[in-house]
Design an enzyme around this catalytic site. Structure first.
Site, PDB file in Angstrom:
ATOM      1  N   ASP A   1     -41.715   9.106  30.934  1.00 25.09           N
ATOM      2  CA  ASP A   1     -40.962  10.339  31.264  1.00 25.09           C
ATOM      3  C   ASP A   1     -41.363  11.447  30.544  1.00 25.09           C
ATOM      4  OD1 ASP A   1     -39.152   8.392  31.770  1.00 25.09           O
ATOM      5  OD2 ASP A   1     -38.010   8.678  29.603  1.00 25.09           O
TER       6      ASP A   1
HETATM    7  N1  URA Z   1     -38.699   4.047  28.341  1.00 21.27           N
HETATM    8  C1  URA Z   1     -38.085   5.218  28.619  1.00 21.27           C
HETATM    9  O1  URA Z   1     -36.684   5.075  28.465  1.00 21.27           O
HETATM   10  N2  URA Z   1     -39.065   6.266  28.821  1.00 21.27           N
HETATM   11  C2  URA Z   1     -40.191   6.163  28.918  1.00 21.27           C
HETATM   12  O2  URA Z   1     -40.946   6.816  29.228  1.00 21.27           O
HETATM   13  C3  URA Z   1     -40.727   4.592  28.762  1.00 21.27           C
HETATM   14  C4  URA Z   1     -39.849   3.604  28.537  1.00 21.27           C
END
Ligand code: URA
Length: 238
Positions: free
Chosen positions: A105
């Site tokens: 993310d």
């Molecule tokens: N889980 C999440 O919530 N975000 C990420 O970027 C990776 C795993």
């Protein structure tokens, strides 16, 4: 071995059409001799362009320390910078292009693998591989003790999903209920954030600290830095 014009395009120097100019200008040599014929067959490891060896002549595989605020996409969205802007521009022009192995993310930092080998990217992201990924979290509320057994059960199901999550290992910090590690063997959309939110502990900060045998801490990478990695590390890893 590959044609000189195909090689210049494959490694992002110029288009196949422009290659004739590069060769005419004497910018390419192979085993110490200038190359002028676009059809000449060259071995990428033995080529110099402007006196410099071709980077990653046998395929690119690197680990990047993704900073917070960057998106794992080839084009900007809402003006957010992309992880590809952290790499040398010639890598981006490679064909096949460099892709990320899965995504993090925008607000998540940490270890991200990148490669221009589509087969390798596919193999490493295959849900059947179950490569372990470890996330370090900090939450805004304490993670309740029951979360450890719940996540390990194999019957915990995320909101809006039908298939339960694979058993996951929660390793809460013994002295700090807001902090710990979560080990996953799959990668669903926003999985860590959704799992922790489901037990009443929304994430404040998230970092991926390991993928299979590769630990972010052992790579000495500051956010935004990358390092070459041997893909063989992942050939036999759960
Ligand atoms: N889980 C999440 O919530 N975000 C990420 O970027 C990776 C795993």
């Amino acid at each position: 071995m590959m044609r000189a014009d195909a090689l210049l395009s494959r490694f992002g120097y110029c288009s196949r059409r422009e290659a004739a100019n590069w060769l005419r200008d004497g910018r390419v040599s192979h085993r110490g001799s200038k190359v002028s014929n676009p059809a000449e067959r060259l071995s990428p490891e033995q080529v110099l362009v402007d006196g410099v060896p071709v980077p990653f002549p046998n395929g690119l595989f690197v680990a990047l320390h993704k900073p917070v605020g960057y998106i794992c996409s080839h084009s900007r969205e809402d003006d957010s910078p992309t992880i590809f802007e952290l790499l040398p521009p010639s890598w981006i022009a490679r064909s096949p292009s460099v892709q990320s192995v899965g995504r993090l993310d925008k607000e998540t930092s940490g270890l991200l693998l990148l490669s221009d080998d589509g087969g390798l990217v596919h193999a490493l992201t295959s849900p059947r591989r179950h490569i372990q990924k470890v996330y370090e979290y900090r939450t805004v509320s304490p993670v309740p003790p029951k979360a450890t057994a719940l996540f390990a059960s194999g019957s915990f199901t995320l909101n809006g999903e039908k298939t339960p999550c694979l058993p996951a290992t929660l390793e809460p910090d013994a002295t700090d209920p807001y902090h710990g590690l979560l080990h996953l063997h799959e990668g669903r959309y926003h999985q860590v954030r959704r799992m922790l939110a489901a037990v009443g502990a929304p994430v404040e900060k998230l970092t991926r600290v390991a993928i299979g045998p590769l630990q972010l801490s052992s790579l000495s990478l500051r956010p935004g830095e990358w390092i070459s990695v041997n893909p063989k590390l992942f050939t036999s890893v759960p």
